[in-house]
Write a protein that holds these residues in place. Sequence first.
Motif, PDB file in Angstrom:
ATOM      1  N   GLY A  33       0.836  -1.189   0.000  1.00  0.00           N
ATOM      2  CA  GLY A  33       0.000   0.000   0.000  1.00  0.00           C
ATOM      3  C   GLY A  33       0.873   1.242   0.000  1.00  0.00           C
ATOM      4  N   GLY A  34       0.209   2.390  -0.090  1.00  0.00           N
ATOM      5  CA  GLY A  34       0.928   3.654  -0.081  1.00  0.00           C
ATOM      6  C   GLY A  34       0.213   4.696  -0.906  1.00  0.00           C
ATOM      7  N   PRO A  35       0.606   5.969  -0.759  1.00  0.00           N
ATOM      8  CA  PRO A  35      -0.059   7.050  -1.484  1.00  0.00           C
ATOM      9  C   PRO A  35       0.093   6.918  -2.998  1.00  0.00           C
ATOM     10  CG  PRO A  35       1.239   7.902   0.339  1.00  0.00           C
ATOM     11  CD  PRO A  35       1.603   6.457   0.196  1.00  0.00           C
ATOM     12  N   VAL A  36      -0.793   7.599  -3.724  1.00  0.00           N
ATOM     13  CA  VAL A  36      -0.707   7.651  -5.184  1.00  0.00           C
ATOM     14  C   VAL A  36       0.648   8.209  -5.601  1.00  0.00           C
ATOM     15  CG1 VAL A  36      -1.661   8.732  -7.257  1.00  0.00           C
ATOM     16  CG2 VAL A  36      -3.201   7.926  -5.461  1.00  0.00           C
ATOM     17  N   GLY A  37       1.295   7.532  -6.548  1.00  0.00           N
ATOM     18  CA  GLY A  37       2.553   8.023  -7.090  1.00  0.00           C
ATOM     19  C   GLY A  37       3.788   7.678  -6.294  1.00  0.00           C
ATOM     20  N   SER A  38       3.629   6.911  -5.211  1.00  0.00           N
ATOM     21  CA  SER A  38       4.795   6.595  -4.383  1.00  0.00           C
ATOM     22  C   SER A  38       5.698   5.532  -5.000  1.00  0.00           C
ATOM     23  CB  SER A  38       4.356   6.149  -2.987  1.00  0.00           C
ATOM     24  OG  SER A  38       3.547   4.991  -3.053  1.00  0.00           O
ATOM     25  N   VAL A 123      -0.205  -8.446  -3.428  1.00  0.00           N
ATOM     26  CA  VAL A 123      -1.501  -7.774  -3.539  1.00  0.00           C
ATOM     27  C   VAL A 123      -1.244  -6.280  -3.429  1.00  0.00           C
ATOM     28  CG1 VAL A 123      -3.831  -7.531  -2.619  1.00  0.00           C
ATOM     29  CG2 VAL A 123      -2.653  -9.753  -2.467  1.00  0.00           C
ATOM     30  N   GLU A 124      -1.419  -5.572  -4.540  1.00  0.00           N
ATOM     31  CA  GLU A 124      -1.161  -4.129  -4.553  1.00  0.00           C
ATOM     32  C   GLU A 124      -2.458  -3.352  -4.413  1.00  0.00           C
ATOM     33  OE1 GLU A 124       0.115  -0.459  -7.444  1.00  0.00           O
ATOM     34  OE2 GLU A 124       0.314  -2.514  -8.201  1.00  0.00           O
ATOM     35  N   SER A 125      -2.516  -2.485  -3.428  1.00  0.00           N
ATOM     36  CA  SER A 125      -3.666  -1.604  -3.278  1.00  0.00           C
ATOM     37  C   SER A 125      -3.586  -0.475  -4.284  1.00  0.00           C
ATOM     38  CB  SER A 125      -3.723  -1.033  -1.866  1.00  0.00           C
ATOM     39  OG  SER A 125      -4.817  -0.154  -1.727  1.00  0.00           O
ATOM     40  N   GLY A 126      -4.727   0.151  -4.543  1.00  0.00           N
ATOM     41  CA  GLY A 126      -4.710   1.406  -5.276  1.00  0.00           C
ATOM     42  C   GLY A 126      -4.167   2.502  -4.376  1.00  0.00           C
ATOM     43  N   GLY A 127      -4.122   3.721  -4.860  1.00  0.00           N
ATOM     44  CA  GLY A 127      -3.570   4.821  -4.078  1.00  0.00           C
ATOM     45  C   GLY A 127      -4.308   5.016  -2.769  1.00  0.00           C
ATOM     46  N   ASP A 128      -3.557   5.078  -1.684  1.00  0.00           N
ATOM     47  CA  ASP A 128      -4.134   5.198  -0.356  1.00  0.00           C
ATOM     48  C   ASP A 128      -3.582   6.438   0.343  1.00  0.00           C
ATOM     49  OD1 ASP A 128      -5.373   2.598  -0.531  1.00  0.00           O
ATOM     50  OD2 ASP A 128      -3.365   1.762  -0.270  1.00  0.00           O
ATOM     51  N   ASN A 129      -4.114   6.714   1.518  1.00  0.00           N
ATOM     52  CA  ASN A 129      -3.526   7.743   2.369  1.00  0.00           C
ATOM     53  C   ASN A 129      -2.742   7.068   3.488  1.00  0.00           C
ATOM     54  OD1 ASN A 129      -5.428   6.955   4.339  1.00  0.00           O
ATOM     55  ND2 ASN A 129      -6.918   8.429   3.574  1.00  0.00           N
ATOM     56  N   LEU A 130      -2.300   7.836   4.451  1.00  0.00           N
ATOM     57  CA  LEU A 130      -1.421   7.294   5.488  1.00  0.00           C
ATOM     58  C   LEU A 130      -2.142   6.402   6.485  1.00  0.00           C
ATOM     59  CD1 LEU A 130       0.827  10.407   6.232  1.00  0.00           C
ATOM     60  CD2 LEU A 130       1.226   8.529   4.639  1.00  0.00           C
ATOM     61  N   THR A 131      -3.466   6.287   6.358  1.00  0.00           N
ATOM     62  CA  THR A 131      -4.218   5.412   7.257  1.00  0.00           C
ATOM     63  C   THR A 131      -4.397   4.015   6.676  1.00  0.00           C
ATOM     64  OG1 THR A 131      -6.403   5.984   6.352  1.00  0.00           O
ATOM     65  CG2 THR A 131      -5.495   7.409   8.091  1.00  0.00           C
ATOM     66  N   ALA A 132      -3.884   3.750   5.483  1.00  0.00           N
ATOM     67  CA  ALA A 132      -4.148   2.485   4.808  1.00  0.00           C
ATOM     68  C   ALA A 132      -3.538   1.305   5.551  1.00  0.00           C
ATOM     69  CB  ALA A 132      -3.605   2.529   3.392  1.00  0.00           C
ATOM     70  N   THR A 133      -4.342   0.260   5.732  1.00  0.00           N
ATOM     71  CA  THR A 133      -3.859  -1.007   6.269  1.00  0.00           C
ATOM     72  C   THR A 133      -4.584  -2.139   5.558  1.00  0.00           C
ATOM     73  OG1 THR A 133      -5.502  -0.902   8.046  1.00  0.00           O
ATOM     74  CG2 THR A 133      -3.274  -0.132   8.559  1.00  0.00           C
ATOM     75  N   PHE A 134      -3.945  -3.289   5.484  1.00  0.00           N
ATOM     76  CA  PHE A 134      -4.556  -4.489   4.932  1.00  0.00           C
ATOM     77  C   PHE A 134      -5.169  -5.325   6.044  1.00  0.00           C
ATOM     78  CE2 PHE A 134      -1.743  -3.383   1.527  1.00  0.00           C
ATOM     79  CZ  PHE A 134      -2.241  -3.974   0.373  1.00  0.00           C
ATOM     80  N   SER A 135      -6.255  -6.006   5.722  1.00  0.00           N
ATOM     81  CA  SER A 135      -6.816  -6.974   6.654  1.00  0.00           C
ATOM     82  C   SER A 135      -5.856  -8.148   6.798  1.00  0.00           C
ATOM     83  CB  SER A 135      -8.165  -7.479   6.132  1.00  0.00           C
ATOM     84  OG  SER A 135      -8.588  -8.617   6.845  1.00  0.00           O
ATOM     85  N   GLY A 158       3.366  10.080  10.585  1.00  0.00           N
ATOM     86  CA  GLY A 158       2.874   8.798  11.090  1.00  0.00           C
ATOM     87  C   GLY A 158       1.653   8.304  10.348  1.00  0.00           C
ATOM     88  N   GLY A 159       0.712   7.729  11.083  1.00  0.00           N
ATOM     89  CA  GLY A 159      -0.426   7.044  10.491  1.00  0.00           C
ATOM     90  C   GLY A 159      -0.158   5.551  10.467  1.00  0.00           C
ATOM     91  N   PRO A 160      -1.205   4.730  10.473  1.00  0.00           N
ATOM     92  CA  PRO A 160      -1.021   3.280  10.557  1.00  0.00           C
ATOM     93  C   PRO A 160      -0.128   2.701   9.466  1.00  0.00           C
ATOM     94  CG  PRO A 160      -3.307   3.843  10.937  1.00  0.00           C
ATOM     95  CD  PRO A 160      -2.626   5.110  10.496  1.00  0.00           C
ATOM     96  N   GLY A 161      -0.215   3.240   8.243  1.00  0.00           N
ATOM     97  CA  GLY A 161       0.627   2.727   7.177  1.00  0.00           C
ATOM     98  C   GLY A 161       2.098   2.883   7.489  1.00  0.00           C
ATOM     99  N   VAL A 162       2.462   4.037   8.018  1.00  0.00           N
ATOM    100  CA  VAL A 162       3.868   4.318   8.340  1.00  0.00           C
ATOM    101  C   VAL A 162       4.299   3.583   9.599  1.00  0.00           C
ATOM    102  CG1 VAL A 162       5.445   6.137   9.105  1.00  0.00           C
ATOM    103  CG2 VAL A 162       3.917   6.549   7.157  1.00  0.00           C
ATOM    104  N   THR A 163       3.457   3.574  10.605  1.00  0.00           N
ATOM    105  CA  THR A 163       3.897   3.078  11.910  1.00  0.00           C
ATOM    106  C   THR A 163       3.747   1.574  12.088  1.00  0.00           C
ATOM    107  OG1 THR A 163       1.728   3.483  12.916  1.00  0.00           O
ATOM    108  CG2 THR A 163       3.329   5.286  12.981  1.00  0.00           C
ATOM    109  N   LYS A 164       2.781   0.956  11.408  1.00  0.00           N
ATOM    110  CA  LYS A 164       2.443  -0.433  11.708  1.00  0.00           C
ATOM    111  C   LYS A 164       2.801  -1.427  10.615  1.00  0.00           C
ATOM    112  CE  LYS A 164       0.519   0.757  15.623  1.00  0.00           C
ATOM    113  NZ  LYS A 164       1.221   0.463  16.903  1.00  0.00           N
TER     114      LYS A 164
END
Length: 230
Positions: A33-38, A123-135, A158-164
Amino acid sequence: MHLDHPETFPQRHTYDRRTRPDGTRRALRVGLGGPVGSGKTATVAALCRALRDRLSIAVVTNDIYTREDADFLLRNAVLPAERITAVETGACPHTAIRDDISANLEAVEELEDRTGPLDLILVESGGDNLTATFSSGLVDAQVFVIDVAAGDDIPRKGGPGVTKADLLVVNKTDLAPYVGSDLAAMARDAKAQRGGLPVAFTSLTAPDGVRPVADWVLERLAAWTAPVPA
């Protein structure tokens, strides 16, 4: 029943979520996961090129109404076409990887039925924000990709994507001098946010620039395929 006679207890059976219904070993599922364009799709492509000669790999991409990410992978021939499939989420891709994972699970299982046995499914997610997490019901490990061009304050936010996430990837390090990003500050802030969780800095324009991520995937796969303790 006597506590000093262990033979009176029934044998313990440990559930192993690494197996498929038919008892065979299923693939390790890694979500990106990650932001659009990362650089998520570019990272997936680079991983496929780096690992396809030693692993059996397949990919699921998520976009809202298109197959753009899957088509990019197909155009670049990173894997045979039958090993790449797309999920059109029809809504925020984040919901399809965390909330209603049914379409992605179906895609993953169809890939294993069609092309298995597989070692690894990305499994690639589409563009997400910093709160993105996978189940955790969808993937076994999560990678979150950010890039230096978005600002060197992203790890600090931070945000769950960055921290977790199991692995944080700071991509496009070659652009740092041109966008005024301080890589040392990003490394320091990422460490402060993530504790002991790993961080990889990548430049996919460099030869074998995805190697830190590929090595991490191989380590996860080795743990995944290790025998389950009795």
